[in-house]
Design an enzyme around this catalytic site. Structure first.
Site, PDB file in Angstrom:
ATOM      1  N   GLY A  81     -96.736 -50.405  37.843  1.00  8.91           N
ATOM      2  CA  GLY A  81     -96.094 -49.641  36.730  1.00  8.91           C
ATOM      3  C   GLY A  81     -95.157 -48.755  37.286  1.00  8.91           C
ATOM      4  O   GLY A  81     -95.112 -48.130  38.338  1.00  8.91           O
TER       5      GLY A  81
ATOM      6  N   VAL B 192     -94.751 -38.097  26.030  1.00 11.70           N
ATOM      7  CA  VAL B 192     -93.419 -38.267  26.784  1.00 11.70           C
ATOM      8  C   VAL B 192     -93.240 -36.913  27.421  1.00 11.70           C
ATOM      9  O   VAL B 192     -92.971 -35.982  26.782  1.00 11.70           O
ATOM     10  CB  VAL B 192     -92.313 -38.450  25.825  1.00 11.70           C
ATOM     11  CG1 VAL B 192     -90.904 -38.833  26.611  1.00 11.70           C
ATOM     12  CG2 VAL B 192     -92.565 -39.831  25.138  1.00 11.70           C
ATOM     13  N   LYS B 193     -93.005 -36.956  28.801  1.00  9.74           N
ATOM     14  CA  LYS B 193     -92.172 -35.689  29.556  1.00  9.74           C
ATOM     15  C   LYS B 193     -90.886 -35.705  29.755  1.00  9.74           C
ATOM     16  O   LYS B 193     -90.528 -36.993  30.042  1.00  9.74           O
ATOM     17  CB  LYS B 193     -93.359 -35.256  30.714  1.00  9.74           C
ATOM     18  CG  LYS B 193     -94.846 -35.380  30.341  1.00  9.74           C
ATOM     19  CD  LYS B 193     -95.712 -35.357  31.577  1.00  9.74           C
ATOM     20  CE  LYS B 193     -95.275 -34.169  32.463  1.00  9.74           C
ATOM     21  NZ  LYS B 193     -96.127 -33.925  33.695  1.00  9.74           N
TER      22      LYS B 193
ATOM     23  N   THR C  72    -104.406 -41.796  30.184  1.00 10.43           N
ATOM     24  CA  THR C  72    -105.158 -42.827  29.341  1.00 10.43           C
ATOM     25  C   THR C  72    -105.798 -43.771  30.153  1.00 10.43           C
ATOM     26  O   THR C  72    -107.019 -44.352  29.808  1.00 10.43           O
ATOM     27  CB  THR C  72    -104.037 -43.791  28.477  1.00 10.43           C
ATOM     28  OG1 THR C  72    -103.087 -42.520  27.725  1.00 10.43           O
ATOM     29  CG2 THR C  72    -104.678 -44.495  27.456  1.00 10.43           C
TER      30      THR C  72
ATOM     31  N   ASP D  52     -94.249 -45.631  36.265  1.00 13.93           N
ATOM     32  CA  ASP D  52     -94.689 -44.405  36.471  1.00 13.93           C
ATOM     33  C   ASP D  52     -95.569 -44.028  37.875  1.00 13.93           C
ATOM     34  O   ASP D  52     -95.355 -43.150  38.507  1.00 13.93           O
ATOM     35  CB  ASP D  52     -95.938 -44.181  35.264  1.00 13.93           C
ATOM     36  CG  ASP D  52     -96.779 -45.053  35.187  1.00 13.93           C
ATOM     37  OD1 ASP D  52     -96.812 -46.078  35.519  1.00 13.93           O
ATOM     38  OD2 ASP D  52     -97.997 -44.610  34.466  1.00 13.93           O
ATOM     39  N   ARG D  53     -96.389 -45.248  38.091  1.00 12.09           N
ATOM     40  CA  ARG D  53     -96.998 -44.991  39.732  1.00 12.09           C
ATOM     41  C   ARG D  53     -95.812 -45.266  40.542  1.00 12.09           C
ATOM     42  O   ARG D  53     -96.025 -44.331  41.633  1.00 12.09           O
ATOM     43  CB  ARG D  53     -98.128 -46.401  39.598  1.00 12.09           C
ATOM     44  CG  ARG D  53     -99.177 -46.240  38.434  1.00 12.09           C
ATOM     45  CD  ARG D  53     -99.949 -47.426  38.562  1.00 12.09           C
ATOM     46  NE  ARG D  53    -100.911 -47.385  39.839  1.00 12.09           N
ATOM     47  CZ  ARG D  53    -101.565 -48.380  40.182  1.00 12.09           C
ATOM     48  NH1 ARG D  53    -101.365 -49.729  39.547  1.00 12.09           N
ATOM     49  NH2 ARG D  53    -102.307 -48.471  41.272  1.00 12.09           N
TER      50      ARG D  53
END
Length: 289
Positions: free
Chosen positions: A113, A15-16, A139, A115-116
């Site tokens: 996603g 987690v950032k 990952t 995040d992407r």
């Protein structure tokens, strides 16, 4: 000073987080594991020795999250936020058809996603007007092709470096299971006995099985990236900036033979832009983006 946003990027391993002002200025940041490193007796992956201490931070006005790690991690993050700022308004970002100057060409935009998606928004803002290939070594290894006018034309997903090595170890009878920590030293040129490899054999030809695994999986990653970068250059007939990031980037970029730009905070940068451009709602526990 304006009330900051709390930004959280929950990936499959880490987690950032960051506190960011409305103008994009980052005042605090950090990262911690959400699995595998538990404090004895807690049973909670967010209660790790690397859990951040937020007690001295200024209270954010809202939290903006990208989470690809699943519902269990989402619940733990919610509980962690509530321990510090109970009832803080928070938004879990989802991919959209268009947002912050980026157009999503996925057949079903919401499948992409978060995040992407946030990473592409961050990349377009960092390198405006440039065609981009964004490669993230996590990952999973992901690639996104982004045109100069902000159209995401498509991408690729492959097993990440660590996952590739672990899979070979788990699904073969004689190959060892390497983790990224063990593999890093092998990429530096030492064999499994801790001896330097002779230079005349070439940097990537190994004389022991662990280093063969580490180098082979690293080059599988690099070969994918370089092939698609050259493909975009040929197809678009323009110079394409390769932007790389992710937890394994430090180990893998040394093998790249093409120009690249390192950027390790694209998702957080994208979340900051999404937060800054979102409409204002009355304070609630969760809200639409």
């Amino acid at each position: 000073m304006s009330t900051p946003y709390l930004l959280i990027d929950a990936g499959n391993s880490r987690v950032k987080w960051a506190l960011v002002q409305a103008d994009g200025t980052q005042t605090h940041s950090g990262a911690f594991s959400h699995g595998g490193q538990l404090v004895k007796g807690t049973g909670d992956p967010l209660q790790s020795r690397h859990e951040p201490d937020w007690s001295a931070l200024p209270a954010p006005g809202s939290a903006w999250l990208s989470n690809v790690a699943g519902d269990a991690v989402a619940r733990r993050i919610d509980a962690f936020i509530d321990r510090h700022w109970p009832g803080l308004a928070r938004t879990t970002v989802r991919s959209a058809a268009q947002q912050c100057g980026v157009t999503n060409a996925y057949t079903t935009p919401s499948q992409l996603g978060s995040d992407r998606w946030a990473g592409m928004i961050g990349a377009r803002a960092a390198f405006p007007g440039e065609p981009l290939l964004i490669a993230t070594f996590g990952t999973a290894t992901t690639l996104e092709a982004l045109t100069a006018d902000g159209v995401f034309v498509g991408g690729l997903i492959a097993p990440g470096w660590s996952l590739m090595m672990r899979s070979l170890g788990e699904h073969t009878a004689q190959l060892p299971t390497l983790d990224s920590t063990a593999a890093r030293g092998l990429l530096d040129g030492d064999n499994a006995a801790g001896q330097r490899e002779p230079a005349e054999r070439g940097a990537w030809f190994a004389t022991d099985t662990p280093r063969s695994l580490s180098s082979g999986c690293a080059l599988a990653q690099i070969g994918l990236i370089e092939r698609m970068w050259r493909h975009l250059q040929d197809e678009w007939q323009v110079s394409v900036r390769l932007v790389v990031g992710g937890g394994a980037a430090g180990e893998l970029v040394q093998a790249l033979s093409v120009p690249y730009t390192r950027h390790d905070s694209l998702v957080l940068a994208g979340l900051a832009l999404i937060a800054a451009q979102a409409p204002v709602y009355p304070s609630t526990h969760t809200r639409p983006v």
